[in-house]
Design a protein around this motif. Structure first.
Motif, PDB file in Angstrom:
ATOM      1  N   ASN A  30       0.701  -1.220  -0.203  1.00 17.28           N
ATOM      2  CA  ASN A  30      -0.077  -0.168  -0.063  1.00 17.28           C
ATOM      3  C   ASN A  30       0.810   1.144  -0.127  1.00 17.28           C
ATOM      4  O   ASN A  30       0.342   2.486  -0.123  1.00 17.28           O
ATOM      5  CB  ASN A  30      -0.995  -0.256   1.078  1.00 17.28           C
ATOM      6  CG  ASN A  30      -0.412  -0.198   2.222  1.00 17.28           C
ATOM      7  OD1 ASN A  30       0.902  -0.038   2.582  1.00 17.28           O
ATOM      8  ND2 ASN A  30      -1.298  -0.680   3.570  1.00 17.28           N
ATOM      9  N   ASN A  31       2.200   0.866   0.152  1.00 20.08           N
ATOM     10  CA  ASN A  31       3.131   2.341   0.068  1.00 20.08           C
ATOM     11  C   ASN A  31       4.530   1.684  -0.116  1.00 20.08           C
ATOM     12  O   ASN A  31       4.576   0.822   0.365  1.00 20.08           O
ATOM     13  CB  ASN A  31       2.867   3.031   1.407  1.00 20.08           C
ATOM     14  CG  ASN A  31       3.633   2.462   2.530  1.00 20.08           C
ATOM     15  OD1 ASN A  31       4.857   2.767   2.979  1.00 20.08           O
ATOM     16  ND2 ASN A  31       2.710   1.923   3.473  1.00 20.08           N
ATOM     17  N   GLN A  33       8.616   3.333   0.895  1.00 23.74           N
ATOM     18  CA  GLN A  33       9.285   4.366   1.210  1.00 23.74           C
ATOM     19  C   GLN A  33      10.793   4.366   1.111  1.00 23.74           C
ATOM     20  O   GLN A  33      11.223   3.303   0.884  1.00 23.74           O
ATOM     21  CB  GLN A  33       9.171   4.439   2.733  1.00 23.74           C
ATOM     22  CG  GLN A  33       7.860   4.251   3.602  1.00 23.74           C
ATOM     23  CD  GLN A  33       7.818   4.244   4.991  1.00 23.74           C
ATOM     24  OE1 GLN A  33       8.468   5.152   5.897  1.00 23.74           O
ATOM     25  NE2 GLN A  33       7.053   3.398   5.664  1.00 23.74           N
ATOM     26  N   LEU A  48       7.671   8.897   1.014  1.00 25.63           N
ATOM     27  CA  LEU A  48       6.519   7.873   0.907  1.00 25.63           C
ATOM     28  C   LEU A  48       5.691   8.104  -0.193  1.00 25.63           C
ATOM     29  O   LEU A  48       5.397   9.300  -0.332  1.00 25.63           O
ATOM     30  CB  LEU A  48       5.895   7.920   2.210  1.00 25.63           C
ATOM     31  CG  LEU A  48       4.770   6.734   2.383  1.00 25.63           C
ATOM     32  CD1 LEU A  48       4.758   6.283   3.720  1.00 25.63           C
ATOM     33  CD2 LEU A  48       3.684   7.214   1.601  1.00 25.63           C
ATOM     34  N   ARG A  50       2.210   6.384  -1.994  1.00 24.44           N
ATOM     35  CA  ARG A  50       1.508   5.215  -1.679  1.00 24.44           C
ATOM     36  C   ARG A  50       1.051   4.533  -3.327  1.00 24.44           C
ATOM     37  O   ARG A  50       1.471   4.858  -4.182  1.00 24.44           O
ATOM     38  CB  ARG A  50       0.023   6.087  -1.505  1.00 24.44           C
ATOM     39  CG  ARG A  50       0.190   6.813  -0.144  1.00 24.44           C
ATOM     40  CD  ARG A  50      -0.978   7.524   0.429  1.00 24.44           C
ATOM     41  NE  ARG A  50      -0.842   8.473   1.421  1.00 24.44           N
ATOM     42  CZ  ARG A  50      -0.703   8.069   2.767  1.00 24.44           C
ATOM     43  NH1 ARG A  50      -1.087   6.793   2.915  1.00 24.44           N
ATOM     44  NH2 ARG A  50      -0.371   8.775   3.720  1.00 24.44           N
ATOM     45  N   ARG A  93       5.427  -5.233   5.532  1.00 25.42           N
ATOM     46  CA  ARG A  93       5.471  -6.803   5.215  1.00 25.42           C
ATOM     47  C   ARG A  93       4.111  -7.348   4.807  1.00 25.42           C
ATOM     48  O   ARG A  93       4.101  -8.279   4.084  1.00 25.42           O
ATOM     49  CB  ARG A  93       5.911  -7.529   6.509  1.00 25.42           C
ATOM     50  CG  ARG A  93       6.039  -9.108   6.423  1.00 25.42           C
ATOM     51  CD  ARG A  93       6.512  -9.578   7.707  1.00 25.42           C
ATOM     52  NE  ARG A  93       7.903  -9.011   7.847  1.00 25.42           N
ATOM     53  CZ  ARG A  93       8.629  -9.503   9.123  1.00 25.42           C
ATOM     54  NH1 ARG A  93       7.940 -10.497  10.086  1.00 25.42           N
ATOM     55  NH2 ARG A  93       9.855  -9.138   9.185  1.00 25.42           N
ATOM     56  N   ASN A  98       1.876  -1.831   8.954  1.00 22.89           N
ATOM     57  CA  ASN A  98       2.777  -0.921   8.511  1.00 22.89           C
ATOM     58  C   ASN A  98       4.184  -0.903   9.327  1.00 22.89           C
ATOM     59  O   ASN A  98       5.451  -0.362   8.883  1.00 22.89           O
ATOM     60  CB  ASN A  98       2.119   0.623   8.618  1.00 22.89           C
ATOM     61  CG  ASN A  98       1.156   0.564   7.532  1.00 22.89           C
ATOM     62  OD1 ASN A  98       1.130   0.166   6.511  1.00 22.89           O
ATOM     63  ND2 ASN A  98      -0.141   1.057   7.887  1.00 22.89           N
ATOM     64  N   TYR A  99       4.249  -1.415  10.530  1.00 21.19           N
ATOM     65  CA  TYR A  99       5.415  -1.155  11.378  1.00 21.19           C
ATOM     66  C   TYR A  99       6.318  -2.065  11.086  1.00 21.19           C
ATOM     67  O   TYR A  99       7.493  -2.239  11.463  1.00 21.19           O
ATOM     68  CB  TYR A  99       5.024  -1.063  12.734  1.00 21.19           C
ATOM     69  CG  TYR A  99       4.077  -2.387  13.149  1.00 21.19           C
ATOM     70  CD1 TYR A  99       2.530  -2.142  13.067  1.00 21.19           C
ATOM     71  CD2 TYR A  99       4.595  -3.524  13.343  1.00 21.19           C
ATOM     72  CE1 TYR A  99       1.863  -3.166  13.640  1.00 21.19           C
ATOM     73  CE2 TYR A  99       3.770  -4.599  13.533  1.00 21.19           C
ATOM     74  CZ  TYR A  99       2.244  -4.366  13.771  1.00 21.19           C
ATOM     75  OH  TYR A  99       1.520  -5.386  14.232  1.00 21.19           O
ATOM     76  N   GLN A 100       6.022  -3.262  10.463  1.00 23.23           N
ATOM     77  CA  GLN A 100       7.069  -4.403  10.165  1.00 23.23           C
ATOM     78  C   GLN A 100       7.524  -4.144   8.582  1.00 23.23           C
ATOM     79  O   GLN A 100       6.889  -4.476   7.683  1.00 23.23           O
ATOM     80  CB  GLN A 100       6.494  -5.595  10.057  1.00 23.23           C
ATOM     81  CG  GLN A 100       6.042  -6.230  11.492  1.00 23.23           C
ATOM     82  CD  GLN A 100       5.579  -7.530  11.666  1.00 23.23           C
ATOM     83  OE1 GLN A 100       4.351  -7.534  11.539  1.00 23.23           O
ATOM     84  NE2 GLN A 100       6.291  -8.669  12.185  1.00 23.23           N
ATOM     85  N   LEU A 101       8.684  -3.460   8.489  1.00 20.10           N
ATOM     86  CA  LEU A 101       9.216  -3.223   7.128  1.00 20.10           C
ATOM     87  C   LEU A 101      10.005  -4.137   6.497  1.00 20.10           C
ATOM     88  O   LEU A 101      10.840  -4.653   7.264  1.00 20.10           O
ATOM     89  CB  LEU A 101      10.005  -1.683   7.244  1.00 20.10           C
ATOM     90  CG  LEU A 101       8.955  -0.400   7.781  1.00 20.10           C
ATOM     91  CD1 LEU A 101       9.644   0.864   7.954  1.00 20.10           C
ATOM     92  CD2 LEU A 101       7.881  -0.188   6.724  1.00 20.10           C
ATOM     93  N   TRP A 103      13.074  -4.350   4.076  1.00 15.16           N
ATOM     94  CA  TRP A 103      14.015  -3.295   3.536  1.00 15.16           C
ATOM     95  C   TRP A 103      14.684  -4.267   2.208  1.00 15.16           C
ATOM     96  O   TRP A 103      14.972  -5.166   2.171  1.00 15.16           O
ATOM     97  CB  TRP A 103      15.079  -3.169   4.681  1.00 15.16           C
ATOM     98  CG  TRP A 103      14.578  -2.333   5.871  1.00 15.16           C
ATOM     99  CD1 TRP A 103      13.924  -3.122   6.629  1.00 15.16           C
ATOM    100  CD2 TRP A 103      14.342  -1.047   5.984  1.00 15.16           C
ATOM    101  NE1 TRP A 103      13.555  -2.116   7.814  1.00 15.16           N
ATOM    102  CE2 TRP A 103      13.701  -0.867   7.346  1.00 15.16           C
ATOM    103  CE3 TRP A 103      14.892   0.142   5.456  1.00 15.16           C
ATOM    104  CZ2 TRP A 103      13.661   0.496   7.843  1.00 15.16           C
ATOM    105  CZ3 TRP A 103      14.762   1.390   5.940  1.00 15.16           C
ATOM    106  CH2 TRP A 103      13.977   1.481   7.085  1.00 15.16           C
ATOM    107  N   GLY A 104      14.937  -3.122   1.417  1.00 14.04           N
ATOM    108  CA  GLY A 104      15.749  -3.442   0.232  1.00 14.04           C
ATOM    109  C   GLY A 104      17.169  -3.638   0.876  1.00 14.04           C
ATOM    110  O   GLY A 104      17.743  -3.144   1.766  1.00 14.04           O
TER     111      GLY A 104
END
Lengths: 113, 113
Positions: A30-31, A33, A48, A50, A93, A98-101, A103-104
């Motif tokens: 959904n987004n 960053q 960010l 969307r 994730r 949203n809090y579980q990101l 990462w690249g």
């Protein structure tokens, strides 16, 4: 676990040139960053975008998002020495976490004076 | 105050020591995070606190013990660590657990000897 892949892994350009880095991801989002990290320090949120947006600008930063290709790009225009840093993309994730990101791997950008 | 602070900046500890990392934010954020970052890698989520309660533990070994004494403080207690635990430990916060943007502290560089 890592979802995103970023390329290039490293990029070295002359001051004043534009820098483009790419991020790909695997699941629906959904987004997305972008964060910057100066050497060995904390990360700073840059922008960010969307899932219903295709392009977003913030100062010298331009981010695009292509959900059909599951990819995003970050363009830094008129680069400066202070832009030397590692850049990471991050996505949630899951749609409801949203809090579980995820990462690249990051792109290390070096701006040569 | 839009800052997340972390102490100490650097920590060297032996495998039998007990030490603690401290993180503080005064932005009224209700979600706080601990990440571990190895060199040239993206951050790895360890713990998430939501409204001062532990909501996520990413299968972190018990030698890492988080604590949230109040809404502004987050501690990470360390005991019997291994050399492979040497890393940059980052604290972050977000306004709500559902918020997208995370604010990071500068990190604690931990070396386990």
């Amino acid at each position: 676990s890592q979802q995103g892949e970023e390329d290039p892994q490293a990029l070295s350009i002359q001051e004043g040139e534009n820098a483009t880095m790419n991020c790909s991801y695997k699941t629906s989002i959904n987004n997305l960053q972008w964060y910057r990290q100066n050497s060995g320090r904390g990360l700073v949120h840059l922008i960010l975008i969307r899932s219903n947006e295709r392009e977003k600008h913030s100062g010298r930063l331009r981010v695009t998002l292509d959900t059909s290709k599951k990819s995003s790009s970050l363009l830094i225009t008129a680069s400066r020495a202070a832009d030397t840093a590692s850049y990471f993309c991050a996505t949630p994730r899951a749609m409801d976490s949203n809090y579980q990101l995820i990462w690249g791997a990051g792109t290390k950008l070096i701006i040569k004076p | 105050d839009t800052e997340v602070t972390q102490t100490p900046k650097h920590l060297v500890m032996g495998m039998t020591n007990k030490k603690s990392l401290k993180c503080e934010q005064h932005m009224g954020h209700r979600a706080m995070y601990w990440y571990k970052q190895k060199a040239k890698k993206p951050p790895e989520l360890m713990f998430v606190y939501s409204y001062e309660k532990l909501s996520i533990n990413e299968s972190v070994p018990s030698r890492f013990s988080p604590e949230c004494p109040n809404s502004s403080l987050l501690n990470l207690h360390l005991h019997a660590l291994q050399p492979e635990d040497s890393a940059l430990y980052l604290c972050a916060s977000s306004q709500e657990p559902s918020s997208y943007e995370q604010y990071f502290g500068p990190g604690t560089r931990l070396t386990v000897t």
